[in-house]
Design an enzyme around this catalytic site. Sequence first.
Site, PDB file in Angstrom:
ATOM      1  N   GLU A 181       0.833  -1.212   0.000  1.00  0.00           N
ATOM      2  CA  GLU A 181       0.000   0.000   0.000  1.00  0.00           C
ATOM      3  C   GLU A 181       0.869   1.264   0.000  1.00  0.00           C
ATOM      4  OE1 GLU A 181      -3.113  -0.126  -0.504  1.00  0.00           O
ATOM      5  OE2 GLU A 181      -3.760  -2.116   0.147  1.00  0.00           O
TER       6      GLU A 181
ATOM      7  N   ASP B 156      -4.582  -9.656  -8.206  1.00  0.00           N
ATOM      8  CA  ASP B 156      -4.953  -8.730  -9.282  1.00  0.00           C
ATOM      9  C   ASP B 156      -3.820  -7.881  -9.873  1.00  0.00           C
ATOM     10  OD1 ASP B 156      -4.812  -7.435  -6.813  1.00  0.00           O
ATOM     11  OD2 ASP B 156      -6.810  -6.560  -6.882  1.00  0.00           O
TER      12      ASP B 156
ATOM     13  N   GLU C 214     -18.456  -6.885  -2.740  1.00  0.00           N
ATOM     14  CA  GLU C 214     -17.091  -7.413  -2.714  1.00  0.00           C
ATOM     15  C   GLU C 214     -17.027  -8.809  -3.329  1.00  0.00           C
ATOM     16  OE1 GLU C 214     -15.008  -5.181  -2.597  1.00  0.00           O
ATOM     17  OE2 GLU C 214     -14.024  -5.118  -0.659  1.00  0.00           O
TER      18      GLU C 214
ATOM     19  N   GLU D 112     -12.707  -0.111  -9.792  1.00  0.00           N
ATOM     20  CA  GLU D 112     -12.298  -0.999 -10.899  1.00  0.00           C
ATOM     21  C   GLU D 112     -13.246  -1.032 -12.096  1.00  0.00           C
ATOM     22  OE1 GLU D 112     -11.845  -1.683  -7.729  1.00  0.00           O
ATOM     23  OE2 GLU D 112      -9.684  -2.008  -7.567  1.00  0.00           O
TER      24      GLU D 112
END
Length: 566
Positions: free
Chosen positions: A111, A252, A345, A366
């Site tokens: 992150e 991802d 989710e 996304e």
Amino acid sequence: MRAALSAAVLLLLSGVAALHFTEEQMAAVRERIKSMFYHAYNSYLDNAFPYDELRPLTCDGQDTWGSFSLTLIDALDTLLVLGNRTEFQRVATLLQDTVDFDIDVNASVFETNIRVVGGLLSAHMLAGRAGMELEPGWPCTGPLLRMAEDAARKLLPAFQTPTGMPYGTVNLLHGVSPTETPVTCTAGVGTFILEFATLSRLTGDPVFENAARQALRALWKTRSDIGLVGNHIDVLSKKWVAQDAGIGAGVDSYFEYLVKGAIMLQDEELLGMFRAYDRAIQNYTRFDDWYLWVQMHKGTVSMPIFQSLEAFWPGLQSLLGNLDSAVRTFQNYYSVWRQFGGLPEFYSIPQGYTVDKREGYPLRPELIESAMYLFRATGDHTYLQLGLDALESIERISRTGCGYASVKDLRDHQLDNRMESFFLAETIKYLYLLFDPSHFLHGGGTEGDGSWEEGGEGGQCVLGAGGFIFNTEAHPLDPAALYCCSRHSQDRQELGDMLLRLSQAGRKPASQSKQPDTQPEDTPPGQSETIALKPGEKRTAPALSCPVQPFSARLSILGQVFSDNT
Ligand code: DMJ
């Protein structure tokens, strides 16, 4: 007749009226997106700064991923995307004065890289367009670049493992704790090449790119016999701890960075890795243009679910030119959006409903991100309709008096007291870019606002010439700057070699001033040819130069880069 019929069928399938947006309507939507941004941004500044995030139900702030005023770093380049140069300048200066990475905080390596390092790098590269005062040598130097480098150096101890794959967490002051778990998710190993290669090529220090590449190569070697990777790996023993293979949570952005790294760095090795994974993914996980989760060694289905994080995939596929399947997968995902007014989710594909305890929508970007790429590639206004739907439901469901709140449950619209920094970094940015097809971030080249010719010594760096690559937090990176600065260090190296030889020639007898046969060990082959100067011969140091449109990455804006299957 047949064409008309199939168009009608597609329309029925998608369930979306074929609305056409005029330029005026798109401009009006852009204004609405701007006011959404300022509602949340001003409230963060008023109620939450210098904490990482705004709490939109209690109108206060909290530290979440570190203690870096994260929302401000993540939102900085969005200010410029929306055209606010003065606020960009003010915040860029404020961050230099207030943010300190010498802190005793355990931070996520992943992150911190995508949000902090990525956000600062992007702001650094856009500083010229934003009208900031630039120091000589920019974009190969500058205060925001030094901040990004400072933050990234704090992450490097995590890569000191026998495999080169990083730990997931590092203490910014003390390094990796001796009790730290060695289990890292796949994305936490393979999502560094964009930021780290950018740092290395701008600063001339290869340590970052080398660390990212070593991790990628180590991960590549752990794939199963059927060509898949799992979800979590032990970075010391290389054992797969979670063996679910898919394209969503935990994995991802690993695939995203292989593709975007290949484009940004023109790197066949990364593209080759992705192509091999993609074959296995299509073979084992794709059913009716959905992507399921399977056991990485056997290929048997382990979870028949769609995760909202997977919605980046159609956009990524469009960069590779795989438009047909990207469009069909997008339609599947858009049908889920329309069912709930957001993406839960987890969504069970056989049951057609949300999964227990995964009913939330934390305002993720996304699906909007994919809509932006697909609109750019097809011009189909269905993607604008999705953008408008998204805007309307975010306004209706999650707007509060001081921001936008994550949706805890899409079935009853309960809210959570959290506004993640990616809402301003990504969701709003992609939404705005979807409705602004002539924005400079879509372009590149010499026409209009695409290129910006003031970077580098002598003003000869043509920035933006190769288009922009978005990191996984939607921070745009400029491949042209990387090439300019690589040339810059090459020129500096040549000049250094030249001066060294001249001084040696002055000190040593002629027989000993012969050129060495080998290049320095740390110089990549072909990057620094020595230039033999005869006594008295003059050579001016080459000016910095970048070709105007040298990169096939520029084609990526049309979604065609690798469509010839090279
Ligand atoms: C962002 O931080 C990044 O896009 C990351 O790759 C995935 N999660 C969030 C957005 O959903």
